[in-house]
Design an enzyme around this catalytic site. Structure first.
Site, PDB file in Angstrom:
ATOM      1  N   ASP A 254     -16.300  33.783  35.090  1.00  0.00           N
ATOM      2  CA  ASP A 254     -16.709  34.674  34.008  1.00  0.00           C
ATOM      3  C   ASP A 254     -18.164  34.374  33.680  1.00  0.00           C
ATOM      4  O   ASP A 254     -18.779  33.515  34.315  1.00  0.00           O
ATOM      5  CB  ASP A 254     -15.782  34.516  32.789  1.00  0.00           C
ATOM      6  CG  ASP A 254     -15.616  35.839  32.048  1.00  0.00           C
ATOM      7  OD1 ASP A 254     -16.642  36.441  31.685  1.00  0.00           O
ATOM      8  OD2 ASP A 254     -14.457  36.267  31.838  1.00  0.00           O
TER       9      ASP A 254
ATOM     10  N   HIS B  34     -19.162  40.572  34.076  1.00  0.00           N
ATOM     11  CA  HIS B  34     -18.795  39.187  33.737  1.00  0.00           C
ATOM     12  C   HIS B  34     -19.357  38.244  34.801  1.00  0.00           C
ATOM     13  O   HIS B  34     -18.693  37.327  35.271  1.00  0.00           O
ATOM     14  CB  HIS B  34     -17.275  39.041  33.622  1.00  0.00           C
ATOM     15  CG  HIS B  34     -16.722  39.664  32.363  1.00  0.00           C
ATOM     16  ND1 HIS B  34     -17.018  39.172  31.116  1.00  0.00           N
ATOM     17  CD2 HIS B  34     -15.919  40.736  32.164  1.00  0.00           C
ATOM     18  CE1 HIS B  34     -16.403  39.925  30.190  1.00  0.00           C
ATOM     19  NE2 HIS B  34     -15.744  40.876  30.794  1.00  0.00           N
TER      20      HIS B  34
ATOM     21  N   GLU C 166     -14.988  45.697  31.619  1.00  0.00           N
ATOM     22  CA  GLU C 166     -16.114  45.527  30.693  1.00  0.00           C
ATOM     23  C   GLU C 166     -17.460  45.417  31.402  1.00  0.00           C
ATOM     24  O   GLU C 166     -18.300  44.608  31.006  1.00  0.00           O
ATOM     25  CB  GLU C 166     -15.875  44.283  29.809  1.00  0.00           C
ATOM     26  CG  GLU C 166     -14.624  44.417  28.964  1.00  0.00           C
ATOM     27  CD  GLU C 166     -14.363  43.216  28.066  1.00  0.00           C
ATOM     28  OE1 GLU C 166     -13.949  43.412  26.931  1.00  0.00           O
ATOM     29  OE2 GLU C 166     -14.574  42.068  28.532  1.00  0.00           O
TER      30      GLU C 166
HETATM   31  C1  ACM Z   1     -10.172  41.801  29.314  1.00  0.00           C
HETATM   32  O1  ACM Z   1      -9.592  41.386  28.295  1.00  0.00           O
HETATM   33  N1  ACM Z   1     -11.470  42.013  29.303  1.00  0.00           N
HETATM   34  C2  ACM Z   1      -9.450  42.070  30.531  1.00  0.00           C
END
Ligand code: ACM
Length: 762
Positions: free
Chosen positions: A192, A266, A330
């Site tokens: 991440d 991410h 995201e």
């Molecule tokens: C997530 O909670 N961004 C998968």
């Protein structure tokens, strides 16, 4: 002051609950369980047997022997029984795969499956039968016939090792616990923005650089490592040898590890390690201790796809899982929009939008995985911009992603926030761990039904299963993770394994104390704060009114005010009650005769009746609240604040101001380490009157008159909380609203607790 004494666990009143039926206390509940006449006596002379040349059956027999030894102190031999010896017999035949049959009869407890996993799950059930009555040593098991098979093939937990790193022993311990609840999938979030946790031989900087960071905040910045002369870093990564060891450990417990390598977003950590992978005009130069959604995306150069292909080559060599998770969530597209090379590539490919570019990106990754014989799974954003042909969709933004995926003919896994996001608090008790503030209680998790009603029978076949996720932004130390997972993961295990018709909250709650005793017998921690009774007091006449909170939906709170320990026969709490000041209220939650958690003891004095911690104050707006831990002190206890970081403002409802002369407020400062993009503009503060700012107290409403001002200067240099005082006079009851004046966002002032001090207390 509220003083909470915790009575020793050993003092718990332990008794098996009166089960609503003669079904055994097995969690997750088996598909069918039929009592028979007679019983099987399990004692130290009982042997466990499995076919001699069957390594898997032998392994499950040894696994059962080990569990019985550790939990019940029964050390059973694993060998063929002699004539007349009572035995637990693992044998082949009958149900296949994960299914098994189990028969308890006077002479033998027999577990039967032609599947390796089935035999293993039968052994777990046998252990649960042997521990359905608490205690050590011999136990009598009523005869029964169990036929069991899972409802879903994907029974998952997700562990985020990127935001905070956990060590190898922790991951193995989680795997051990998962096996006890018949979970079969560990989704391991290894990458991440904040960290890259997997050794990749070809790209050593991913972990040399990307696995370490300085935590956010002034306390960490001032914590200089004498070896480097720079702020101390936190982090870590798993070597390939360690990963192989963990994967084998999981496989021995019939758990598949699905690794997640996040793309295209991410990706802050890998881009810091290898800036040429990024899309930003100026690449980031340091790893970050911020949370939220970072803007950094991989670029779409062929060299970047070559990098990802190399990484996935090493990933598939380590993880035999059929599925590889590639994230997809995201990925804010600003950097792709403003990057000329990305835009040129879109033109060349006749791709009209950045969303479609993401679809193309994920399809490229799917081709790589297919070439390596694997299947892609991604978060539900992979449905946007054209879903890759054979992708499996993990639905997290509610259940719409699962419905769309199944209707398009894609497999899907239900993992919706907030219900299956175990980074949410499970109680508003101040003892609860840091996490997202919205409470997701045990019953909410239990009641979750994963099969979307909108799917027809054909579409339902695409629902592979269900998974709960533990994101670890706010799980700073690994010892806190089990307190967030459990017992909610146990509730989800029943949803994942047991037939829908077998699910029954009341019956589960009856079995819960037995399951909690199993955890205690193996020294496995779980979140007890939600199962504990606690007292909250308010002034009432010359005394105080006491409200008892905790174990909502699960148990009955019982209490005493005479100094005696609560028992299942103590008075049942129904409604708030009055006590004289100085009374010690002892409270404990019970399910039937069984205590759910240790008792609390609270001295109800004048301060307790006029003190509220942030967790017991109301947030001024309906925003997202977080239960955040202070960033200091670096070592030792830290305060926890319930705060809406978009609007740090708290209300003490119906505060009793009669006789009050002074207000005391404990305040702290936390870093504003949230990447929230343009939303940062929405955060507004009133301007300060003094350089360090003030805590302002308003009466009636948050727009009301200021009734007290507490300058922050004495707290400005502190890493921890500081108690401030100011005169405050009032009468009657009124809401008090607390907010800080600030010039800038950083650091964010937060309220820890507030006490109204009467003239007479001072
Ligand atoms: C997530 O909670 N961004 C998968």
């Amino acid at each position: 002051m509220i003083r909470s004494l915790l009575l020793a666990t050993a003092a718990l009143a332990i008794a098996s609950p009166s089960l609503a039926s003669s079904r055994a206390a097995i969690v997750p509940a088996p598909a069918s369980d039929t009592p028979r006449e007679g019983a099987f006596s399990l004692d130290a002379r009982t042997v466990i047997s499995a076919p001699a040349n069957d390594a898997q059956a032998q392994a499950s027999a040894r696994y059962l022997a080990d569990l019985l030894a550790r939990s019940r102190g029964l050390k059973l031999a694993v060998r063929a029984p002699k004539a007349g010896e009572r035995a637990i017999v693992l044998e082949r035949g009958g149900p296949a795969g994960e299914a098994y049959g189990l028969t308890v009869a006077p002479q033998a407890l027999t577990i039967r499956s032609s599947g390796d996993a089935g035999l293993f799950y039968g052994a777990v059930t046998a252990w649960q039968l042997a521990t359905a009555t608490p205690g050590k040593g011999a136990v009598v098991l009523p005869a029964r016939v169990i036929e069991d098979a899972p409802r879903f093939g994907w029974r998952g937990l997700m562990l985020d090792s990127a935001r905070h790193f956990q060590d190898v022993a922790f991951v193995k311990g989680l795997i051990d616990r998962m096996a006890l609840s018949k979970f079969n999938t560990l989704h391991w979030h290894l990458v991440d923005d904040q960290g890259w946790r997997l050794e990749i031989k070809k790209y050593p900087k991913l972990t040399e650089v990307g696995a370490w960071r300085v935590p956010a905040g002034t306390a960490a910045a001032a914590d200089i490592d004498p070896k480097t002369g720079k702020p101390r870093v936190i982090g870590g990564y798993y070597t390939q040898d360690q990963v192989r060891e963990i994967v084998a450990y999981a496989a021995a417990r019939h758990i598949t590890i699905v690794p997640e390598i996040e793309t295209p977003g991410h990706a802050h950590a890998p881009i810091v390690a290898y800036p040429q992978l990024g899309s930003a005009a100026s690449p980031p130069t340091a790893t970050s201790g911020d949370w939220g959604v970072f803007p950094y995306l991989y670029n779409v150069d062929e060299t970047t796809f070559a990098f990802l292909d190399d990484v996935l080559t090493e990933v598939v060599a380590l993880f035999p899982s059929r599925y590889i998770h590639v994230g997809g969530d995201e990925a804010v597209k600003d950097q792709w929009k403003s990057n000329p090379a990305v835009q040129a590539r879109m033109k060349e490919l006749h791709i009209g939008s950045e969303a479609q570019l993401q679809g193309w990106f994920i399809s490229r990754i799917e081709q790589m995985l297919k070439a390596k014989g694997r299947k892609l799974v991604g978060w539900d954003e992979i449905l946007e911009g054209g879903v890759a042909p054979d992708a499996t969709v993990m639905s997290w933004r509610g259940i719409d992603g699962a419905i769309i995926a199944a209707k398009l003919g894609h497999d899907t896994i239900l993992s919706p926030a907030p219900t299956l996001y175990l980074n949410h608090r499970q109680t508003n008790s101040p003892e609860e761990m840091p996490g997202r503030g919205q409470v997701v209680g045990l019953k909410e998790v239990y009641d979750y039904e994963p099969m979307p009603a909108a799917l027809n029978a054909d579409e339902q076949h695409h629902v592979l299963g269900v998974q709960a996720n533990l994101w670890t932004e706010h799980v700073r130390t690994q010892d806190r993770a089990p307190l967030m997972y459990y017992p909610r993961a146990t509730a989800l295990a029943e949803t994942a394994w047991s037939p829908a018709a077998r699910k029954d909250w009341g019956d589960f709650a009856d079995r819960l104390p037995v399951e909690l005793d199993r955890y205690r017998s193996l020294s496995l921690p779980f979140g007890e704060a939600a199962l504990k009774a606690r007292a909250l007091a308010a002034p009432s006449g010359a005394g105080a009114q006491v409200t008892l909170l905790g174990a909502e939906d699960v148990g009955q709170i019982r209490y005493t005010i005479d100094g005696s320990a609560p028992s299942p026969a103590a008075r049942a709490y129904k409604a708030p009650f009055d006590v004289p000041l100085g009374t010690t209220v002892r409270a404990q939650a019970f399910r039937g005769q069984a205590a759910l958690a240790p008792a609390s003891a609270t001295v109800i004095d004048a301060r307790a009746a006029r003190t509220r911690v942030s967790q017991d104050l109301k947030s001024c707006t309906q925003g997202i609240v977080l239960n955040l831990e202070d960033d200091g002190p670096v070592r030792g206890e830290r305060a926890r604040f319930l705060v809406d970081v978009m609007n740090p403002c708290w209300i003490y409802e119906r505060a009793d101001l009669s006789g009050v002369a002074e207000i005391e407020a404990a305040v702290g400062q936390i870093p504003f380490n949230f990447q929230i993009g343009a939303d940062v503009e929405k955060i507004k503060f009133r301007p300060p009157a003094t350089p360090a700012g003030e805590l302002e107290v308003r009466q009636g409403s948050c727009e009301g008159a200021v009734v007290a001002t507490l300058p922050l200067a004495p707290a400005a240099k502190s890493d921890g909380v500081t108690v401030l005082k100011a005169p405050l006079k009032g009468a009657g009851r009124a809401d008090l609203c607390f907010s800080f004046t600030q010039k800038a966002l950083e650091p964010l002032w937060v309220l820890d607790r507030v006490t109204l001090v009467t003239g007479h207390d001072r």
